[in-house]
Scaffold this motif. Structure first.
Motif, PDB file in Angstrom:
ATOM      1  N   ALA A 265       0.766  -1.615  -0.015  1.00 45.53           N
ATOM      2  CA  ALA A 265       0.172   0.040   0.274  1.00 45.53           C
ATOM      3  C   ALA A 265       0.743   1.004  -0.068  1.00 45.53           C
ATOM      4  CB  ALA A 265      -1.013   0.186   1.635  1.00 45.53           C
ATOM      5  N   ARG A 266       0.406   2.491  -0.431  1.00 45.44           N
ATOM      6  CA  ARG A 266       1.417   3.456  -0.066  1.00 45.44           C
ATOM      7  C   ARG A 266       2.088   3.306   1.507  1.00 45.44           C
ATOM      8  NH1 ARG A 266      -2.955   7.830  -2.581  1.00 45.44           N
ATOM      9  NH2 ARG A 266      -4.316   6.538  -3.983  1.00 45.44           N
ATOM     10  N   GLY A 267       3.608   3.828   1.405  1.00 47.68           N
ATOM     11  CA  GLY A 267       3.877   4.551   2.729  1.00 47.68           C
ATOM     12  C   GLY A 267       4.737   5.108   2.882  1.00 47.68           C
ATOM     13  N   GLY A 268       4.655   6.768   1.529  1.00 53.92           N
ATOM     14  CA  GLY A 268       5.352   8.073   1.783  1.00 53.92           C
ATOM     15  C   GLY A 268       4.162   8.334   2.863  1.00 53.92           C
ATOM     16  N   ARG A 269       5.014   9.504   3.642  1.00 57.16           N
ATOM     17  CA  ARG A 269       4.349  10.037   4.362  1.00 57.16           C
ATOM     18  C   ARG A 269       3.240  10.557   4.316  1.00 57.16           C
ATOM     19  NH1 ARG A 269       7.618  13.895   8.261  1.00 57.16           N
ATOM     20  NH2 ARG A 269       8.917  11.793   8.461  1.00 57.16           N
ATOM     21  N   SER A 270       3.235  11.475   2.828  1.00 56.17           N
ATOM     22  CA  SER A 270       1.795  12.710   3.293  1.00 56.17           C
ATOM     23  C   SER A 270       1.345  11.216   2.105  1.00 56.17           C
ATOM     24  CB  SER A 270       2.405  13.803   1.331  1.00 56.17           C
ATOM     25  OG  SER A 270       0.867  14.552   1.794  1.00 56.17           O
ATOM     26  N   ALA A 271       1.778  10.370   1.273  1.00 54.00           N
ATOM     27  CA  ALA A 271       0.517   9.838   0.948  1.00 54.00           C
ATOM     28  C   ALA A 271      -0.514   8.654   1.141  1.00 54.00           C
ATOM     29  CB  ALA A 271       1.009   8.287  -0.706  1.00 54.00           C
ATOM     30  N   LEU A 272       0.323   8.151   2.025  1.00 49.98           N
ATOM     31  CA  LEU A 272      -0.939   6.815   2.883  1.00 49.98           C
ATOM     32  C   LEU A 272      -1.957   7.731   3.676  1.00 49.98           C
ATOM     33  CD1 LEU A 272      -0.130   7.550   6.013  1.00 49.98           C
ATOM     34  CD2 LEU A 272       2.513   6.249   5.585  1.00 49.98           C
ATOM     35  N   VAL A 273      -1.898   9.096   3.845  1.00 52.83           N
ATOM     36  CA  VAL A 273      -2.769   9.268   4.579  1.00 52.83           C
ATOM     37  C   VAL A 273      -4.380   8.913   4.316  1.00 52.83           C
ATOM     38  CG1 VAL A 273      -3.748  11.192   5.946  1.00 52.83           C
ATOM     39  CG2 VAL A 273      -1.320  11.169   5.756  1.00 52.83           C
ATOM     40  N   THR A 274      -3.945   8.763   2.941  1.00 52.73           N
ATOM     41  CA  THR A 274      -5.650   9.059   2.708  1.00 52.73           C
ATOM     42  C   THR A 274      -6.421   7.260   2.636  1.00 52.73           C
ATOM     43  OG1 THR A 274      -4.895   8.136   0.471  1.00 52.73           O
ATOM     44  CG2 THR A 274      -5.793  10.671   0.846  1.00 52.73           C
ATOM     45  N   GLN A 275      -5.175   6.418   2.561  1.00 52.03           N
ATOM     46  CA  GLN A 275      -5.473   5.072   2.491  1.00 52.03           C
ATOM     47  C   GLN A 275      -5.661   4.587   3.793  1.00 52.03           C
ATOM     48  OE1 GLN A 275      -6.694   4.056  -0.430  1.00 52.03           O
ATOM     49  NE2 GLN A 275      -5.996   5.993  -1.231  1.00 52.03           N
TER      50      GLN A 275
ATOM     51  N   VAL B   7       9.399   0.781   1.002  1.00 50.54           N
ATOM     52  CA  VAL B   7       7.820   0.959   1.277  1.00 50.54           C
ATOM     53  C   VAL B   7       8.248   2.356   1.134  1.00 50.54           C
ATOM     54  CG1 VAL B   7       7.260  -0.227   3.228  1.00 50.54           C
ATOM     55  CG2 VAL B   7       5.095   0.122   1.222  1.00 50.54           C
ATOM     56  N   ILE B   8       8.213   2.805   1.899  1.00 43.37           N
ATOM     57  CA  ILE B   8       8.313   3.865   3.360  1.00 43.37           C
ATOM     58  C   ILE B   8       8.424   4.757   1.890  1.00 43.37           C
ATOM     59  CG2 ILE B   8      10.387   4.331   3.612  1.00 43.37           C
ATOM     60  CD1 ILE B   8       9.738   4.686   6.268  1.00 43.37           C
ATOM     61  N   ASN B   9       8.525   4.949   1.310  1.00 39.04           N
ATOM     62  CA  ASN B   9       8.965   6.079  -0.302  1.00 39.04           C
ATOM     63  C   ASN B   9       8.005   5.967  -1.179  1.00 39.04           C
ATOM     64  OD1 ASN B   9      11.057   7.388   1.542  1.00 39.04           O
ATOM     65  ND2 ASN B   9      12.450   5.671   0.580  1.00 39.04           N
ATOM     66  N   MET B  10       6.945   4.727  -0.711  1.00 40.14           N
ATOM     67  CA  MET B  10       6.198   4.633  -2.112  1.00 40.14           C
ATOM     68  C   MET B  10       4.964   4.943  -2.506  1.00 40.14           C
ATOM     69  SD  MET B  10       6.583   0.225  -2.670  1.00 40.14           S
ATOM     70  CE  MET B  10       7.815  -0.106  -3.471  1.00 40.14           C
ATOM     71  N   SER B  11       3.804   5.893  -3.329  1.00 44.02           N
ATOM     72  CA  SER B  11       2.975   6.215  -3.514  1.00 44.02           C
ATOM     73  C   SER B  11       2.195   4.697  -4.182  1.00 44.02           C
ATOM     74  CB  SER B  11       3.498   7.603  -4.134  1.00 44.02           C
ATOM     75  OG  SER B  11       1.462   8.790  -4.373  1.00 44.02           O
ATOM     76  N   TRP B  12       1.191   5.674  -4.956  1.00 40.80           N
ATOM     77  CA  TRP B  12       0.036   4.491  -5.806  1.00 40.80           C
ATOM     78  C   TRP B  12       1.113   4.615  -6.628  1.00 40.80           C
ATOM     79  CZ3 TRP B  12      -2.096   5.075 -10.236  1.00 40.80           C
ATOM     80  CH2 TRP B  12      -1.854   6.196 -11.409  1.00 40.80           C
TER      81      TRP B  12
ATOM     82  N   GLU C 124       0.806  15.360   6.706  1.00 40.36           N
ATOM     83  CA  GLU C 124       2.044  15.153   6.581  1.00 40.36           C
ATOM     84  C   GLU C 124       2.909  15.007   8.461  1.00 40.36           C
ATOM     85  OE1 GLU C 124       5.512  15.578   5.424  1.00 40.36           O
ATOM     86  OE2 GLU C 124       4.490  15.347   3.819  1.00 40.36           O
ATOM     87  N   THR C 125       1.529  15.670   9.108  1.00 40.63           N
ATOM     88  CA  THR C 125       1.177  15.530  10.669  1.00 40.63           C
ATOM     89  C   THR C 125       1.441  14.167  10.839  1.00 40.63           C
ATOM     90  OG1 THR C 125       1.311  17.589  10.894  1.00 40.63           O
ATOM     91  CG2 THR C 125       0.028  16.237  12.385  1.00 40.63           C
ATOM     92  N   VAL C 126      -0.147  13.473  10.116  1.00 36.92           N
ATOM     93  CA  VAL C 126      -0.567  11.951  10.666  1.00 36.92           C
ATOM     94  C   VAL C 126       0.473  11.556  10.224  1.00 36.92           C
ATOM     95  CG1 VAL C 126      -2.768  10.741   9.838  1.00 36.92           C
ATOM     96  CG2 VAL C 126      -2.634  13.428   9.839  1.00 36.92           C
ATOM     97  N   GLY C 127       0.530  11.255   8.260  1.00 34.82           N
ATOM     98  CA  GLY C 127       1.920  10.595   7.605  1.00 34.82           C
ATOM     99  C   GLY C 127       2.636  10.193   8.887  1.00 34.82           C
TER     100      GLY C 127
END
Length: 439
Positions: A204-214, A258-263, A403-406
């Motif tokens: 799944a998305r692991g990037g700090r900002s990207a992961l928030v929606t998922q 994975v920590i740097n991955m977006s969709w 960023e805060t959530v991620g």
């Protein structure tokens, strides 16, 4: 007698010529062998449409000549990548430009900021005074996603829900049923995790900002949310449980990096057959299943998001909408385009190209679901009823909030032993954003 016949022929030719010239001035549209007058209410008008480089834009472009013929409006279309689109719109709208007249935007990412700055024309009067438009046909969650301060800021064109993608062949071989719950997902990912064979249990998305929606679907299904009114709630027991589950899945059963991955990276990895499970939006299914890019297209299954302690609660949102520039030179022409592009007839055509729309009636047509795998259609219909109308904190400063959530989830991924303290600090930071915007 010959002179009479010649005079008759000249008269007939002249009558025909006058008729042709007259028809050319009023405009003619052709339908089979029948000709009928087709008045163009906006003859000579031009509007500028700015879009994202998105499959919806690709689907609407071939249909524009139809709109132009019906209305007389010339449409100038410009496309940009997502980040470029935001920069383009911000620059033009900040200067008070009359163009673009109509533009694609992301309601949950830019909606509050754009509305606060006066860059979104409220569309309530347009939709409510037009009975033929059938505004009630739109999903309620999609409309709420596009609503700011109780004003309709845009019309949904792409709707998304979170779903579970999985490898049918791997589950069948291992005798594992499709997970119905998050606990079952974790257990199945553990059993199918086989990095030595090039297959990871979960992606799944692991990037700090990207992961928030998922991670939001995990959060809602575990009984939490990003906020409760004007109170930040990302350090509650429910939130901590959701963030820990998501982060641990990626840390323990995800691929390196994975920590740097977006969709795009996550979907590509799944399409290459390197993961057993993948959670993401239904709207990007072609990235994972297109036979031209996927080695496992015939083995992909689709399921509703697995249930947590509060059931299966995924986001059900407008990811892209159409908005009108309040300074558009001809708002009637701009609305004519939005009305046409989001009508039942055009939503049907764009949805058949794989773009999930927000009109209930189109989802209830067999033609409206033809662009999606049959199994996915049932999941979308089920997920499209109810759900949560946001997939990130609903604030003006969305980028900082994400960023805060991620950061909390990434700390789980990195094995931070002081996770609760980090979450408390993040919650205070999100609360500061909420308090500042409430001033």
């Amino acid at each position: 007698m010959k002179r009479f016949r010649s005079l008759w022929m000249l008269t007939a030719i002249w009558t025909l010529l006058v008729s042709v010239l007259a028809s050319g001035c009023t405009g003619i549209s052709h339908s089979g062998d029948n000709r009928r007058e087709s008045p163009q209410p906006f003859q000579g008008k031009t509007i500028t449409l700015v879009t994202a480089n998105h499959p919806w834009a690709d689907a609407i472009k071939p249909l524009l000549p139809e709109f132009e013929a019906e209305t007389g409006i010339n449409v100038i279309i410009q496309g940009f990548f997502e980040d470029q689109l935001t920069q383009k719109l911000t620059l033009q709208l900040t200067t008070g430009s009359e163009t673009p007249d109509v533009f694609m935007y992301r309601p949950l990412q830019e909606g509050k900021l754009f509305y606060k700055n006066g860059w979104l024309e409220p569309l309530d009067d347009y939709v409510q005074k037009d009975a033929k438009y059938d505004y009630s046909d739109f999903s309620g969650e999609a409309i709420r996603s596009a609503t700011v301060d109780e004003k309709l800021a845009g019309i949904p064109v792409i709707m998304e829900q979170g779903i579970l993608y999985y490898r049918k062949d791997l589950l069948q071989k291992a005798g594992i049923p499709v997970p119905d719950t998050i606990d079952e997902l974790v257990s199945a990912a553990r059993k199918l995790h086989d990095p030595d064979s090039g297959v990871y249990g979960f992606i799944a998305r692991g990037g700090r900002s990207a992961l928030v929606t998922q991670v939001s679907s995990f959060l809602y299904s575990e009984g939490g949310d990003f906020t409760n009114g004007q109170k930040a709630t990302i350090n509650t027991p429910e939130a901590m449980r959701a963030f820990t589950i998501y982060g641990s899945l990626l840390r323990d059963y995800g691929p390196p990096g994975v920590i740097n991955m977006s969709w795009p990276q996550a979907s590509a990895l799944f399409a290459e057959g390197k993961a057993a499970f993948y959670t993401d939006a239904n709207s990007i299914y072609k990235s994972a299943s297109d036979p031209a890019r996927s080695t496992i297209s015939e083995h992909i299954g689709y399921a509703s998001f697995p249930a947590g302690r509060s059931g299966s609660r995924t986001y059900n949102i407008t990811s892209w909408g159409l908005a009108m520039n309040p300074r558009a030179a001809d708002k009637a022409a701009a609305w004519a385009f939005i009305r046409w592009a989001t009508s039942k007839e055009i939503v049907l055509q764009t949805q058949r190209k794989g773009n999930p729309g927000a009109r209930h009636s189109v989802w209830n047509m067999s033609k409206g679901t033809a662009g999606f795998p049959k199994e996915m259609v049932e999941v979308i219909k089920k997920s499209g009823v109810g759900g949560v109308d946001h997939d990130r904190p609903t604030v003006i400063n969305v980028a900082e909030a994400r960023e805060t959530v991620g950061e909390i989830v990434q700390r789980v991924m990195m094995g931070d032993p002081d996770l609760q303290q980090a979450a408390d600090r993040a919650n205070a930071a999100l609360q500061a954003i909420l308090d500042k915007e409430a001033e």
